[in-house]
Design an enzyme around this catalytic site. Structure first.
Site, PDB file in Angstrom:
ATOM      1  N   GLY A   1       2.052  -0.301  11.265  1.00  0.00           N
ATOM      2  CA  GLY A   1       1.456  -1.197  12.414  1.00  0.00           C
ATOM      3  C   GLY A   1       0.856  -2.522  11.676  1.00  0.00           C
ATOM      4  O   GLY A   1       1.398  -3.660  12.409  1.00  0.00           O
ATOM      5  N   ALA A   2       0.338  -2.488  10.594  1.00  0.00           N
ATOM      6  CA  ALA A   2      -0.135  -3.701  10.084  1.00  0.00           C
ATOM      7  C   ALA A   2      -0.856  -3.312   8.806  1.00  0.00           C
ATOM      8  O   ALA A   2      -1.191  -2.333   7.973  1.00  0.00           O
ATOM      9  CB  ALA A   2      -1.297  -4.485  10.992  1.00  0.00           C
TER      10      ALA A   2
ATOM     11  N   HIS B   1      -8.861  -3.815  13.931  1.00  0.00           N
ATOM     12  CA  HIS B   1      -8.898  -2.695  12.914  1.00  0.00           C
ATOM     13  C   HIS B   1      -8.879  -3.376  11.536  1.00  0.00           C
ATOM     14  O   HIS B   1      -9.393  -3.077  10.411  1.00  0.00           O
ATOM     15  CB  HIS B   1      -7.640  -1.724  13.278  1.00  0.00           C
ATOM     16  CG  HIS B   1      -7.523  -0.698  12.098  1.00  0.00           C
ATOM     17  ND1 HIS B   1      -7.721   0.534  12.341  1.00  0.00           N
ATOM     18  CD2 HIS B   1      -7.102  -0.896  10.821  1.00  0.00           C
ATOM     19  CE1 HIS B   1      -7.297   1.372  11.061  1.00  0.00           C
ATOM     20  NE2 HIS B   1      -6.719   0.314  10.217  1.00  0.00           N
ATOM     21  N   GLU B   2      -7.657  -4.120  11.536  1.00  0.00           N
ATOM     22  CA  GLU B   2      -7.484  -4.842  10.044  1.00  0.00           C
ATOM     23  C   GLU B   2      -8.593  -5.930   9.983  1.00  0.00           C
ATOM     24  O   GLU B   2      -8.759  -5.765   8.575  1.00  0.00           O
ATOM     25  CB  GLU B   2      -6.169  -5.775  10.436  1.00  0.00           C
ATOM     26  CG  GLU B   2      -4.886  -5.004  10.716  1.00  0.00           C
ATOM     27  CD  GLU B   2      -4.607  -3.648   9.854  1.00  0.00           C
ATOM     28  OE1 GLU B   2      -5.018  -3.854   8.421  1.00  0.00           O
ATOM     29  OE2 GLU B   2      -4.080  -2.676  10.395  1.00  0.00           O
TER      30      GLU B   2
ATOM     31  N   GLU C   1      -4.059  -4.931   5.824  1.00  0.00           N
ATOM     32  CA  GLU C   1      -5.211  -5.775   5.980  1.00  0.00           C
ATOM     33  C   GLU C   1      -5.402  -6.836   4.462  1.00  0.00           C
ATOM     34  O   GLU C   1      -6.315  -7.008   4.189  1.00  0.00           O
ATOM     35  CB  GLU C   1      -6.498  -4.883   5.860  1.00  0.00           C
ATOM     36  CG  GLU C   1      -6.775  -4.007   4.492  1.00  0.00           C
ATOM     37  CD  GLU C   1      -6.044  -2.661   4.502  1.00  0.00           C
ATOM     38  OE1 GLU C   1      -6.475  -1.755   3.822  1.00  0.00           O
ATOM     39  OE2 GLU C   1      -5.199  -2.335   5.355  1.00  0.00           O
ATOM     40  N   ASN C   2      -4.255  -7.245   4.178  1.00  0.00           N
ATOM     41  CA  ASN C   2      -4.503  -8.318   3.207  1.00  0.00           C
ATOM     42  C   ASN C   2      -5.257  -9.209   3.351  1.00  0.00           C
ATOM     43  O   ASN C   2      -5.315  -9.926   4.205  1.00  0.00           O
ATOM     44  CB  ASN C   2      -3.161  -8.867   2.938  1.00  0.00           C
ATOM     45  CG  ASN C   2      -1.827  -7.652   3.091  1.00  0.00           C
ATOM     46  OD1 ASN C   2      -1.751  -6.993   2.129  1.00  0.00           O
ATOM     47  ND2 ASN C   2      -0.831  -8.061   3.849  1.00  0.00           N
TER      48      ASN C   2
ATOM     49  N   GLU D   1     -10.267   3.601   6.142  1.00  0.00           N
ATOM     50  CA  GLU D   1      -9.518   3.612   7.289  1.00  0.00           C
ATOM     51  C   GLU D   1     -10.068   4.429   8.557  1.00  0.00           C
ATOM     52  O   GLU D   1     -10.074   4.025   9.758  1.00  0.00           O
ATOM     53  CB  GLU D   1      -8.172   4.606   6.868  1.00  0.00           C
ATOM     54  CG  GLU D   1      -7.209   4.006   5.944  1.00  0.00           C
ATOM     55  CD  GLU D   1      -6.629   2.535   6.355  1.00  0.00           C
ATOM     56  OE1 GLU D   1      -6.775   2.261   7.695  1.00  0.00           O
ATOM     57  OE2 GLU D   1      -6.048   1.876   5.716  1.00  0.00           O
TER      58      GLU D   1
ATOM     59  N   HIS E   1     -11.423  -4.306   7.949  1.00  0.00           N
ATOM     60  CA  HIS E   1     -10.984  -4.027   6.779  1.00  0.00           C
ATOM     61  C   HIS E   1     -11.418  -5.101   5.772  1.00  0.00           C
ATOM     62  O   HIS E   1     -11.557  -4.670   4.479  1.00  0.00           O
ATOM     63  CB  HIS E   1      -9.612  -3.702   6.551  1.00  0.00           C
ATOM     64  CG  HIS E   1      -8.915  -2.551   6.693  1.00  0.00           C
ATOM     65  ND1 HIS E   1      -9.455  -1.275   6.261  1.00  0.00           N
ATOM     66  CD2 HIS E   1      -7.930  -1.856   7.596  1.00  0.00           C
ATOM     67  CE1 HIS E   1      -8.737  -0.205   6.559  1.00  0.00           C
ATOM     68  NE2 HIS E   1      -7.763  -0.673   7.336  1.00  0.00           N
TER      69      HIS E   1
ATOM     70  N   GLU F   1       0.984  -1.100   0.016  1.00  0.00           N
ATOM     71  CA  GLU F   1       0.094  -0.007  -0.156  1.00  0.00           C
ATOM     72  C   GLU F   1       0.817   1.120  -0.022  1.00  0.00           C
ATOM     73  O   GLU F   1       1.834   1.369   0.850  1.00  0.00           O
ATOM     74  CB  GLU F   1      -0.921  -0.013   1.383  1.00  0.00           C
ATOM     75  CG  GLU F   1      -1.970   0.774   1.234  1.00  0.00           C
ATOM     76  CD  GLU F   1      -2.966   0.745   2.155  1.00  0.00           C
ATOM     77  OE1 GLU F   1      -4.173   1.039   2.198  1.00  0.00           O
ATOM     78  OE2 GLU F   1      -2.706   0.629   3.465  1.00  0.00           O
TER      79      GLU F   1
END
Length: 859
Positions: free
Chosen positions: A272-273, A306-307, A275-276, A329, A310, A134
């Site tokens: 942080g991470a 959070h992820e 979301e794949n 987001e 997504h 990303e």
């Protein structure tokens, strides 16, 4: 590189012309092993793309960032790579209605965390790979149409070294030496992913039976480097994962659509991470090598959720272009906190949100680069910089306000309709608002214009008029906006009245009213006749996004009785408001430090306490009068040591005060106490000085010249790991030596030999508040170097250098003038670069205003 920075206009033109039916990606990663040091180290990438063209005979391009292209074939015709490939794009001419493109390329492994990152573990020599894309780095791994609205299914295969495991978005299996993965759902290029190497891998499963009797089974996996396996608490990761899946299934009424759910904790990660779908990647610092507080576990749980949000907001339904980045987001940020409170043991998640996430938003929204939540994103460099406090935390805060405005049930029903209508597609702002208007019955056009399409933060101040008998005759909320962004917004707020009611003097809420604040002055009729308050808290319960201000009586109460507020959320809101007053030069920094010294020791919420420590340190470094800094530092160190000794042995509060004591220590006696704690010749009852705490003590010791290179080398021998190396590099750069600073500067600015993680560590160690004079020569060097660095390095490294090495510790009018001179002389510099410098300039100007306020208070 020409064409590397894709523009919105180009993306819109290409989306109108092309539709992608599918990708087949074949990677050969066997070159990841071996001692070859030639740069760039490459791997073979072969991509077959099937796509349609709405105008046969037209021309377009596919994206690829690679050292070389071996072969290109379009509809069976071989093209000359030297003619059609310019380093970032492959030109495609005379397209048919249906097309097949095959690109055979040599792509480069990354050391910057962008594309296919290659990491060699210094502990055991093992090699680990992962991807991070990303907003637009999948083109570093395979040829594709790199924009979010050209979705397609992916079918992938990977050849890897023997003994490795490879993961991708779909379920994989090893067949005849090749890892083959199930075809994905239609997804955007930036959320495809690969992880490969000898990772430690743990499995679990999730099952859910729905009301119609259907059952969903999701294989779960979690992985990390082998060296971190002893510290990997995968049980807790799986617990939060299952709680989150239950929560989102309950509220979204759309089964998780991507098959398996792997979570990879990977080294040298920039974010942080990410979301794949089916393969979420996290920074490995979420695996805790030492004792941490519950705030760290809460933070990790929040990121997991959070992820996960997504998977619906972003992966299932994706924004059309990065203008509407908030559509994923902001929602994920809000849903992370919403699920944290609703599904896990972290029931105080909204306190953390109010205190930490909103602080990020308030800062970003007062920078000259602030922008509406729905932003104007001209190109990919704009997009990269808009992963900011506006898009995440302000957007999430506004969504919390929207929930209060339309009601939670209507909000969630609108989300459910949004998913079902737009599954596997792309959307804009209007698609979401139309669904919410249907379910709420409210016209959201005005709300959207005020909240999503304008920038800036409003201030809300109570105005109280009392009768002679001590009752409220009128209570009004005054709304103000800065001149630069004069929009006054509709706010749904709760106004709380507080007074001492208990024998112990506790401040408690005795009256509350919700009201719609509209325009510059709104009267709260419900509170007329109430007893006189000692504290009026506008935005009680944190329903809206605003800067809370206080009337004089309330502010006087806080100065004397802040620690007596019993409700932790109300207390956190007051702390946040006082910090905003300090940043706005309306409260002297020494006053804020004094409040922390008086009341932080009574703070029950560990996350709030950690934030107070960070704010107090920032107040001292940036906003305190220069001639008071030494005194302020001594006071903070004395206060931290006092609280450290008073804290319950072995408690998370004790650990937090120990870390803060290390941060603010500068006197020889304090530094020698840290050294003795390291050596074991001094002890604090219950304090376990584990490896991570040892490094926390060593940085100030290095910065003040107590820990030399040999001591740091000995510590690295004790902790000869990737984590230990990063800590050592930071501490080495922190030493108070002109030669050390010159070496650190050269390693980061003049060379690209360091990986992204070691660049970050070097920058973190370089700028020490106690070394202002030592850093003086680097102000001019900074302005001479940044345009070249921006042009030559990857955007991630460029951002790290431009932000991290700005001479903020040379906090003088001279530095401000030098910044203005650079901006004036570089009006044609890359807009993203200018934005970073403008933001740093604004922080510096704010610091100087704060110092003037604090100087006046001390005179």
């Amino acid at each position: 590189m020409p064409g590397e920075n894709l523009t919105r206009d180009e993306a819109q033109e290409r989306a109108a012309l092309l539709s992608v039916d599918g990708y087949e990606v074949s990677l050969d990663l066997r070159s990841a092993l071996g001692d070859i040091e030639a740069e760039p180290r490459t791997f073979r990438s072969v991509t077959t793309t099937r796509f349609r063209c709405a105008e046969p005979g037209a021309a377009s391009f596919t994206d690829l960032l690679a050292p070389s292209v071996t072969a290109v074939s379009l509809n069976g015709k071989d093209l000359d790579p030297g003619e059609v490939f310019d380093g970032s794009r492959i030109r495609l001419e005379d397209l048919r209605a249906d097309n097949e493109l095959v690109v055979d390329a040599q792509c480069a492994y990354s050391r910057t965390g962008e594309g296919m990152h290659r990491f060699v573990d210094p502990e055991d020599g093992e090699v680990y790979l992962y991807t991070q894309y990303e907003p637009a780095d999948s083109r570093r791994v395979f040829a594709n149409f790199e924009q979010p609205d050209l979705k397609a299914p992916f079918r992938c295969e990977v050849r890897a070294p023997e003994g490795w495991t490879v993961w991708s978005n779909g379920v994989g299996e090893l067949v005849d030496g090749v890892w083959r993965f199930a075809e994905s759902k239609p997804i955007s290029t930036y959320i495809t992913a690969f992880v490969a190497g000898p990772y430690h891998y743990v499995t679990d499963s999730y099952a859910r039976t729905f009301e119609d009797g259907t059952t969903l089974e999701i294989p779960l996996g979690a992985m990390c480097r082998k060296g971190l396996a002893p510290h990997f608490d995968s049980d807790d990761v799986f617990l939060v994962t299952k709680q989150g899946l239950d929560f989102f299934h309950d509220h979204f009424d759309f089964p998780y659509p991507f098959g398996k759910y792997d979570q990879a904790f990977v080294p040298e990660y920039n974010l942080g991470a990410m979301e794949n779908p089916g393969l979420v990647t996290f920074r490995e610092e979420f695996i805790f090598r030492g004792k941490v507080t519950q705030a760290s576990y809460e933070g990790r749980a929040n990121v997991i959720l959070h992820e996960m949000a997504h998977m619906w907001f972003g992966d299932l339904v994706t924004m059309e272009w990065w203008d509407d980045l908030w559509l994923k987001e902001s929602f994920a940020d809000f849903m992370g906190a919403f699920a944290l409170v609703g599904a896990t043991r972290f029931e105080n998640g909204w306190i953390t949100f109010a205190n930490r996430r909103k602080a990020w938003a308030y800062r970003a929204d007062q920078l000259p680069s602030t922008h509406p939540i729905t932003a104007d994103i001209r190109d990919l460099q704009d997009a990269k910089l808009n992963f900011d406090g506006i898009t995440y935390a302000k957007g999430a805060s506004v969504l919390k306000q929207l929930v209060a405005y339309v009601g939670q049930d209507a909000f969630l029903e609108g989300a459910r309709r949004y998913f079902k209508r737009n599954a596997y597609g792309n959307t804009r702002l209007g698609d979401l608002l139309s669904a919410l208007e249907e379910t709420s019955g409210r016209d959201l056009a005005t709300w959207s214009r005020s909240w999503l399409q304008t920038a800036g933060v409003n201030s809300l101040t109570p105005q109280v008029i009392l009768s002679a008998e001590g009752r409220i005759t009128e209570l009004a909320v005054l709304q103000e906006a800065p001149e630069s962004h004069p929009e006054l917004r509709p706010h749904r707020v709760a106004v709380g009245l507080y007074r001492r009611e208990d024998a112990d003097g506790s401040l408690v809420r005795y009256a509350r009213a919700e009201v719609d604040v509209v325009g510059p002055r709104t009267v709260v009729e419900e509170l007329v006749g109430a007893d006189a308050p000692e504290l009026v808290l506008v935005n009680d319960d944190d329903l809206t996004y605003c800067k809370i201000r206080f009337d004089e009586n309330s502010l006087a109460t806080l100065r004397e009785r802040l620690g007596d507020i019993t409700d932790p959320l109300a207390r956190a809101l007051c702390w946040s408001a006082l910090w905003n007053l300090t940043r706005d030069a309306l409260m002297p920094a020494r006053d804020f430090v004094g409040l922390v010294l008086r009341f932080a020791g009574r703070e029950s919420d560990i996350g709030v306490l950690q934030m107070l420590h960070a704010w107090a340190h920032s107040a001292l470094v940036h906003y305190a009068a220069p001639d008071w800094r030494a005194e302020g530092g001594r006071l903070l160190a004395q206060g931290a040591l006092k609280e450290l000794r008073l804290a319950e042995p072995g408690s998370q509060h004790q650990l937090t005060w120990a870390r803060f004591f290390a941060t603010v220590s500068s006197d020889q006696a304090d530094l020698h106490l840290l050294l003795h704690l390291l050596e074991g010749t001094a002890k604090v009852d219950g304090l376990d000085v584990d490896q991570e705490l040892r490094w926390a003590f060593l940085e100030p010791l290095a910065a003040h010249g107590v820990a030399d290179e040999s001591l740091l080398a000995a510590e690295l021998a004790r902790d000869d790991t990737a984590s230990g190396k990063r800590h050592q590099v930071r501490c080495l750069a922190a030493r108070p030596s002109a030669a050390v600073k010159a070496q650190a500067w050269a390693q980061v600015v003049e060379s690209d030999a360091l990986s992204n993680a070691l660049v970050e560590a070097t920058i973190a160690g370089f700028a020490q508040p106690s070394q202002r004079e030592l850093l003086a020569p680097y102000a001019a060097k900074y302005f001479a170097a940044i345009e070249r660095v921006w042009a030559e390095r990857s955007i991630q490294i460029g951002m790290d250098v431009v932000k991290g090495l700005f001479p903020s510790l040379r906090d003088s009018q001279e530095t401000l003038d030098a910044t203005d001179a650079w901006l004036t002389a570089h009006e044609d510099a890359a807009p993203a670069l200018r934005r970073l410098v403008l933001e740093a300039r604004d922080d510096l100007a704010r610091a100087l205003r704060g110092q003037a306020c604090d100087t006046a208070a001390g005179s």
